[in-house]
Design an enzyme around this catalytic site. Sequence first.
Site, short mmCIF file in Angstrom:
data_model
loop_
_atom_site.label_atom_id
_atom_site.label_comp_id
_atom_site.label_asym_id
_atom_site.label_seq_id
_atom_site.Cartn_x
_atom_site.Cartn_y
_atom_site.Cartn_z
N GLU A 94 9.10 3.62 -27.41
CA GLU A 94 9.48 3.65 -26.00
C GLU A 94 9.80 2.29 -25.41
O GLU A 94 10.78 2.13 -24.70
CB GLU A 94 8.38 4.30 -25.16
N HIS A 110 -1.67 13.78 -21.82
CA HIS A 110 -0.33 14.33 -21.65
C HIS A 110 -0.13 15.02 -20.30
O HIS A 110 0.81 15.79 -20.14
CB HIS A 110 -0.03 15.34 -22.78
#
Lengths: 423, 395
Positions: free
Chosen positions: A145, A214
């Site tokens: 990322e 998450h």
Amino acid sequence: MRPMRVPFGPPEWRIGGVRFRAVAQPAVIGSRIGRRTIGPASSGTSRSSLTEDRSKMASIRCFLRSGKSAVSVVLRREFSKTSPAAVQVNVRDALNQAMDEELERDEKVFLLGEEVAQYDGAYKVSRGLWKKYGDKRIIDTPITEMGFAGIAVGAAFAGLRPICEFMTWNFSMQAIDQVINSAAKTYYMSAGAQPVPIVFRGPNGSSAGVAAQHSQCFAAWYGHCPGLKVVSPWNSEDARGLLKAAIRDNNPVVFLENELMYGVPFDLSEEVMHKDFVLPIGKAKVERQGTHITLVSHSRCVGFCLDAAAVLAKEGVECEHMDVVTLAVVNLRTIRPLDVETIEASVMKTGHLVTVEGGWPQYGVGAEICARIMEGPAFNYLDAPAVRVTGVDIPMPYAKILEDHSVPQIKDIIFTVKKVLNM
Amino acid sequence: MQNMLTLISNVFRLGNASKNVGARMVASTRSFADFTPQASFDVKKCELHRLDEGPSETAVLTREQGLQYYRIMQTMRRMELKADQLYKQKIIRGFCHLYDGQEACAMGIEAGINPTDHLITAYRAHGYTFTRGVSVREILAELTGRRGGVAKGKGGSMHMYAKHFYGGNGIVGAQVPLGAGVALACQYQGNNQVCVALYGDGAANQGQIFESFNMAALWKLPCIFICENNKFGMGTSVERSSASTDYFKRGDYIPGIKVDGMDVLCVREAIKFAADYCRAGKGPIVMELETYRYHGHSMSDPGVSYRSREEIQEVRSKSDPITMLKERMLSNNMASVEEIKEIDVEIRKVIEDAAQFAISDPEPPLDELCNHIFANNPPMEVRGTNPWVKLKSVS
């Protein structure tokens, strides 16, 4: 003291050359608690029979279950036209079509992220795009990322218009330096020499059973930073119009989707389906008119607010001793810049405010809204303190029963509304 | 010997929810005089990077060890298949990343280190949770989100912990610096322990892994970095994600070993070598285990859009780690077919019992919701969904 008319201009926007304007509702004089006509376009003056109300409620319930926008009656077009054909599109497809159209429209637009190309997207949002546009425009990245977000920002520096997908916004924390320091602040630091026309998008907030790492909501984190536009759509129209606007915007836009909304269908009119349909970033939408209390929300919680409004309206009808309560529901659509005017206008009508969000309470979106209301003219119209409905202040647990109790439910909204209204 | 006892106790944790090492040594092995007590097997020579000598090319396997490894690997396999079944019945929800096909990695590693050594991995963690000492009951109950789960239902599939096992991590890459940190603590405390930090081929490109390599090498941390290369990072093959697919060489200045991850003995010999290397104070070492996962990336991935069913079938028939071990033992007269069958039956019962528990155990109580925010803290109040709901949190 409450005003007789809304002091600020009503919101208006353009769709394919047609100008739409929301009609301001006259404020109700006198007691709020009394029999009123129920329905999305509550004008608050006439009194209808119980059976009429019941049938209206039935159709409203159907309306809300299918997710149709409840404000259509309030809109008055500038010229008369027969009702346009509606097509059912779920949020995933709305995002997909928006990206497809923007990729087609402008060669400089491209999409990169994990699994966006050959896998069709981890949540299938980019389905079919790689097949249509190929390797150059739809790029699969390694699981890095920080690296690919930086690459995306660099590409934006040099004139391209990247759409950088984070598989979920939780993974953006690996890249947050690039989003804030490289994207958000650069136009300022360069005194206007270097714009950064980039869109970061992906699902945000809680899902179902994906546990603590998450499930975080990043609206408050990114909404905190000047230089970033932060958008949080609720339904398909929002998703479509705001994504197109974000891609066309020359500024870095953080686009917060919601995984649980991807599969939800909504009716979209012909105007909305037009390839140049955009929604203005920075403008909230009043999804439902009401006179007793204003609910301000974003993303999936908007749907909960509308459901709560329907429940309360029905309760009022069916329990004859209970007063009918109508809720105004404001869909923020944009977190930054925050459309305070629309919120203030509604609060000045209703005198009560509840904010609803999935994220944590401390230093959150609701906290900001309450602070702004206190600092502005609407404060004088509040008949009770503004209150926030939020996620519980804990990391998201995994077990279903615990997860269900960690996020705002419709019953929590109803409970809060009744507390605020002293019912 | 201590190793073996612990391993056997792990496996026999039938109804025991606690993590204590029980003394239930059940002798299901009938020691017939005509079974070969031990045999030597050739293992594939490991490709080496910056090493003159590598792990032993022969592995000695005793009958007891063989049966143990078989039992543990078969338990892992059956447990994952049960999890698959429960997920399809919607009794398990959210994320579920299954380990079947990769059993030799977890078993081989555990066989080559001590229970006092440390291990950390990413989200494909059920196998390691088991080899590190958590019972099948507690694992399945955690997957079904019940109070009897190893994390009381609060963690789920990716967040299971045990002594000297640090999960289970959801954001790939993060576990590698964490592992290096555990190794730092070992060095700091001078306890002669090592840390095994695992990551996949997908995460192998993460920057923080290279940052960990640098610091581990600089400070000679006793860290074994292991890349479990199962050829795919979600739907992306190694060729499409990595400019260099020689993961054992990616540590550059750190020595590396490439290991056949489908052969439990090859893995064991390699990890023994690596652990000795680290314990000798020579610094970190990188290992690449070549392995394969039968399931897709997770239960929401059918696993056939980026690879063919033929490929999966081929690996299953030619390189299955459990079959390989079984055949080795049978062909060397180290066990009988009946014995293996008996073990299978016992394992089936263990799994069934555990699944029954996992389904019938109640969900965590609501007053657990806000506990475990802070450690060693006096009880505090936590805001609920609205200001009138004040919940209690204890450490």
